[in-house]
Write a protein that holds these residues in place. Structure first.
Motif, mmCIF file in Angstrom:
data_model
loop_
_atom_site.group_PDB
_atom_site.id
_atom_site.type_symbol
_atom_site.label_atom_id
_atom_site.label_comp_id
_atom_site.label_asym_id
_atom_site.label_seq_id
_atom_site.Cartn_x
_atom_site.Cartn_y
_atom_site.Cartn_z
ATOM 1 N N VAL A 1 14.286 5.134 -3.005
ATOM 2 C CA VAL A 1 14.495 5.036 -1.552
ATOM 3 C C VAL A 1 14.485 3.283 -1.086
ATOM 4 O O VAL A 1 13.562 3.014 -1.464
ATOM 5 C CB VAL A 1 13.716 5.677 -0.771
ATOM 6 N N VAL A 2 15.510 2.750 -0.438
ATOM 7 C CA VAL A 2 15.791 1.434 -0.171
ATOM 8 C C VAL A 2 15.518 1.442 1.105
ATOM 9 O O VAL A 2 16.853 1.928 1.743
ATOM 10 C CB VAL A 2 16.612 0.633 -0.975
ATOM 11 N N MET A 3 14.832 0.681 2.009
ATOM 12 C CA MET A 3 15.025 0.763 3.495
ATOM 13 C C MET A 3 14.734 -0.701 3.948
ATOM 14 O O MET A 3 14.245 -1.769 3.113
ATOM 15 C CB MET A 3 13.860 1.628 4.138
ATOM 16 N N SER A 4 15.268 -0.920 5.242
ATOM 17 C CA SER A 4 14.936 -2.374 5.955
ATOM 18 C C SER A 4 13.416 -2.936 5.758
ATOM 19 O O SER A 4 12.617 -1.818 5.742
ATOM 20 C CB SER A 4 15.434 -2.395 7.310
ATOM 21 N N ALA B 1 0.806 -1.240 -0.079
ATOM 22 C CA ALA B 1 -0.062 0.117 -0.188
ATOM 23 C C ALA B 1 0.796 1.193 0.109
ATOM 24 O O ALA B 1 1.914 1.212 0.758
ATOM 25 C CB ALA B 1 -0.896 -0.133 1.123
ATOM 26 N N GLY B 2 0.718 2.041 -0.925
ATOM 27 C CA GLY B 2 1.275 3.317 -0.894
ATOM 28 C C GLY B 2 0.312 4.507 -1.198
ATOM 29 O O GLY B 2 -0.652 4.669 -0.608
ATOM 30 N N SER B 3 0.913 5.373 -2.057
ATOM 31 C CA SER B 3 -0.003 6.593 -2.289
ATOM 32 C C SER B 3 0.159 6.882 -3.740
ATOM 33 O O SER B 3 1.225 6.254 -4.665
ATOM 34 C CB SER B 3 0.278 7.859 -1.538
ATOM 35 N N ASP B 4 -0.295 8.241 -4.334
ATOM 36 C CA ASP B 4 -0.081 8.427 -5.616
ATOM 37 C C ASP B 4 1.421 9.335 -5.904
ATOM 38 O O ASP B 4 1.541 9.422 -6.958
ATOM 39 C CB ASP B 4 -1.189 9.162 -6.143
ATOM 40 N N ARG B 5 1.904 9.225 -4.831
ATOM 41 C CA ARG B 5 3.120 9.909 -4.692
ATOM 42 C C ARG B 5 4.352 9.140 -5.053
ATOM 43 O O ARG B 5 5.404 9.496 -5.335
ATOM 44 C CB ARG B 5 3.270 10.906 -3.634
ATOM 45 N N SER B 6 4.374 7.732 -4.809
ATOM 46 C CA SER B 6 5.216 6.712 -4.925
ATOM 47 C C SER B 6 4.657 5.506 -5.264
ATOM 48 O O SER B 6 3.558 5.074 -4.858
ATOM 49 C CB SER B 6 6.209 6.623 -3.699
ATOM 50 N N VAL B 7 5.632 4.599 -5.708
ATOM 51 C CA VAL B 7 5.503 3.199 -5.864
ATOM 52 C C VAL B 7 6.214 2.414 -4.841
ATOM 53 O O VAL B 7 7.196 2.994 -4.418
ATOM 54 C CB VAL B 7 5.833 2.505 -7.257
ATOM 55 N N VAL B 8 5.576 1.778 -4.064
ATOM 56 C CA VAL B 8 5.964 1.028 -2.749
ATOM 57 C C VAL B 8 6.129 -0.564 -3.166
ATOM 58 O O VAL B 8 4.885 -1.302 -3.453
ATOM 59 C CB VAL B 8 5.331 1.257 -1.621
ATOM 60 N N LEU B 9 7.195 -1.155 -2.885
ATOM 61 C CA LEU B 9 7.526 -2.603 -3.252
ATOM 62 C C LEU B 9 8.035 -3.247 -2.090
ATOM 63 O O LEU B 9 9.148 -2.541 -1.697
ATOM 64 C CB LEU B 9 8.183 -2.945 -4.511
ATOM 65 N N ARG B 10 8.030 -4.476 -1.671
ATOM 66 C CA ARG B 10 8.680 -5.482 -0.854
ATOM 67 C C ARG B 10 9.340 -6.419 -1.817
ATOM 68 O O ARG B 10 8.765 -6.946 -2.845
ATOM 69 C CB ARG B 10 7.848 -6.047 -0.154
ATOM 70 N N VAL C 1 11.027 -0.937 -1.022
ATOM 71 C CA VAL C 1 11.584 0.096 -2.022
ATOM 72 C C VAL C 1 10.420 1.078 -2.131
ATOM 73 O O VAL C 1 9.312 0.886 -2.187
ATOM 74 C CB VAL C 1 11.575 -0.684 -3.109
ATOM 75 N N LYS C 2 10.570 2.268 -2.298
ATOM 76 C CA LYS C 2 9.766 3.323 -2.591
ATOM 77 C C LYS C 2 10.415 4.098 -3.806
ATOM 78 O O LYS C 2 11.575 4.605 -3.638
ATOM 79 C CB LYS C 2 9.601 4.419 -1.430
ATOM 80 N N LYS C 3 9.842 4.386 -4.886
ATOM 81 C CA LYS C 3 10.361 4.836 -6.007
ATOM 82 C C LYS C 3 9.345 6.109 -6.207
ATOM 83 O O LYS C 3 7.898 5.995 -6.360
ATOM 84 C CB LYS C 3 10.052 4.065 -7.216
ATOM 85 N N TYR C 4 9.978 7.357 -6.152
ATOM 86 C CA TYR C 4 9.107 8.346 -6.441
ATOM 87 C C TYR C 4 9.393 8.972 -8.007
ATOM 88 O O TYR C 4 10.438 8.288 -8.420
ATOM 89 C CB TYR C 4 9.650 9.640 -5.545
ATOM 90 N N PRO C 5 8.656 9.794 -8.327
ATOM 91 C CA PRO C 5 8.943 10.233 -9.835
ATOM 92 C C PRO C 5 10.375 10.709 -10.191
ATOM 93 O O PRO C 5 11.084 10.499 -11.000
ATOM 94 C CB PRO C 5 8.089 11.308 -10.033
ATOM 95 N N ASP C 6 10.848 11.275 -9.244
ATOM 96 C CA ASP C 6 12.062 11.948 -9.224
ATOM 97 C C ASP C 6 12.739 12.340 -7.845
ATOM 98 O O ASP C 6 12.037 12.264 -6.735
ATOM 99 C CB ASP C 6 12.515 13.026 -10.271
ATOM 100 N N GLY C 7 13.920 12.728 -7.710
ATOM 101 C CA GLY C 7 14.776 12.949 -6.387
ATOM 102 C C GLY C 7 14.329 14.528 -5.946
ATOM 103 O O GLY C 7 15.157 14.919 -4.868
ATOM 104 N N LEU D 1 18.955 1.795 3.708
ATOM 105 C CA LEU D 1 20.044 1.077 3.011
ATOM 106 C C LEU D 1 20.656 1.741 1.806
ATOM 107 O O LEU D 1 21.729 1.400 1.411
ATOM 108 C CB LEU D 1 19.271 -0.224 2.685
ATOM 109 N N ALA D 2 19.764 2.458 0.903
ATOM 110 C CA ALA D 2 20.385 3.032 -0.090
ATOM 111 C C ALA D 2 19.468 4.247 -0.688
ATOM 112 O O ALA D 2 18.320 4.264 -0.479
ATOM 113 C CB ALA D 2 20.599 2.204 -1.364
ATOM 114 N N VAL D 3 19.991 5.221 -1.281
ATOM 115 C CA VAL D 3 19.360 6.439 -1.799
ATOM 116 C C VAL D 3 19.550 6.789 -3.235
ATOM 117 O O VAL D 3 21.003 6.563 -3.384
ATOM 118 C CB VAL D 3 19.306 7.363 -1.178
ATOM 119 N N ASP D 4 18.916 6.713 -4.174
ATOM 120 C CA ASP D 4 19.390 7.260 -5.584
ATOM 121 C C ASP D 4 18.663 8.575 -5.807
ATOM 122 O O ASP D 4 17.339 8.585 -6.364
ATOM 123 C CB ASP D 4 18.810 6.147 -6.643
ATOM 124 N N ARG D 5 19.301 9.557 -5.646
ATOM 125 C CA ARG D 5 18.675 11.049 -5.657
ATOM 126 C C ARG D 5 18.285 11.518 -7.116
ATOM 127 O O ARG D 5 17.338 12.164 -7.215
ATOM 128 C CB ARG D 5 19.506 12.011 -5.018
#
Length: 357
Positions: free
Chosen positions: A80-83, A24-33, A43-49, A71-75
């Motif tokens: 955004v990658v988190m535990s 579950a996420g929002s229209d601001r990002s894609v959220v994956l396990r 993982v949360k993927k926003y349109p851009d950084g 855990l990792a960020v690609d600005r």
């Protein structure tokens, strides 16, 4: 899109990433396990950084304890990658469940973790502010002024009240930035944004993270849950114990802030700010009689019920500290009883506590 995200995560972590599952996420990002060797990550993927939500999430995860590990960020790509904190219950799950003792214990440990996390965040406020750069801080008092205008002009048909205006000016002092009182806050510290793990409560969804006066977070204990959908009638003594536990957890970090009588007054002002801000945000939906504030599939008050509950509570709670605002909220509650009738009926108790009454 999912394959592209997995490639980005693999590059960021340096390991293969497989088996994505949408969360579950929002229209601001894609959220994956997703799976990595020996574990899983979120993982949360926003349109851009450059979006506000991305910047706040990364800064909040960096500055706050009791959150997932960053855990990792690609600005450049808004990644955004988190535990992965697992599938433990949220506080909303406990409050809307069947176990009164678990709901009580969960809420008290939740608010203690929140107070501790906020207190510890003070050391990270400069780094948080630097990470956000020119991004403006939120000011709940500004939203409160909008709520007052909507109440006076659109609901009650009354002129501006100088007494209320003076109290709004007092509320606005909470938004004067002060290192002695300010903390990094998740902001949206709602029951469904906290998950219980074997290591205690962890706070999720930091897309609104900001620096503000800690009384704004204390209000989530006092009301309870200031800007949330999960609002029902708490059992006797519930909010007093929540606020007491929050204050005790915060005190070692901000002893001067929690001294009386200033602390109670600051919390009352924060509560007033949130009630009035929510009024501005929800009044159109209440006018349309939208049937639920919360997500599908769970108990939820209607827009009218939530607003009227807040107005009634504020009229009683704030009658000494902010009599002008309390009078305005009392007038709004009386108007709702007359105009909305049964559609503004009390919300009733949280399910976990219904059998206690």
């Amino acid at each position: 899109m999912t394959d592209d995200i997995l490639r980005l995560v693999s590059a960021a972590l340096g390991v293969p990433v497989t088996d994505p599952q949408p969360l579950a996420g929002s229209d601001r990002s894609v959220v994956l396990r997703a799976h990595v060797p020996g574990s899983t990550v979120v993982v949360k993927k926003y349109p851009d950084g450059t979006s506000s939500s991305f910047l706040r999430e990364v800064a909040g995860l960096t500055a706050l304890d009791h959150t997932p590990e960053l855990l990792a960020v690609d600005r450049d790509r808004g990644l955004v990658v988190m535990s992965d904190l697992g599938a433990g219950p949220t506080l909303a799950d406990l409050l809307l469940g069947d176990d009164s003792a678990s709901a009580w214990d969960g809420a008290l440990s939740w608010v203690e973790a929140l107070g501790d996390a906020l207190g510890r965040s003070r050391a990270g406020t400069p780094a948080f502010a630097a990470a956000l750069g020119e991004l403006a801080a939120d000011e709940p008092s500004a939203a409160a002024r909008v709520g007052v205008r909507r109440l006076l002009a659109d609901v009650l048909g009354l002129p501006a009240d100088p007494a209320v205006g003076a109290e709004l000016d007092a509320i606005a002092t909470l938004d004067h930035r002060d290192p002695a009182t300010d903390v990094v806050s998740p902001t949206d510290t709602c029951p469904d944004n906290a998950i219980r793990t074997p290591d205690g409560w962890r706070f999720l969804d930091l897309e609104g993270a900001t620096v503000h006066h800690v009384a704004y977070d204390a209000a989530y204990a006092a009301m309870p849950f200031s800007t949330c959908w999960c609002v029902f009638d708490p059992p006797p003594g519930f909010t007093d114990r929540l606020l007491g536990r929050f204050t005790t957890a915060l005190a070692p970090h901000l002893p001067d802030v929690v001294r009386e009588p200033g602390w109670t007054l600051a919390v009352d002002r924060a509560c007033a700010a949130w009630i009035l801000a929510m009024t501005g945000w929800l009044i159109d939906g209440a006018d349309e009689d939208r049937p639920r504030v919360g997500p599908p599939g769970v108990p939820s008050p209607s827009y009218r019920q939530l607003l009227t509950t807040r107005w009634r509570w504020g009229a009683v709670r704030l009658h000494t500290s902010l009599p002008g605002v309390a009078g305005l909220l009392g007038a709004a509650a009386a108007w709702a009883d007359e105009e909305w009738g049964e559609s503004a009926a009390p919300v009733g108790p949280y399910r976990a506590f219904a059998r206690d009454e």
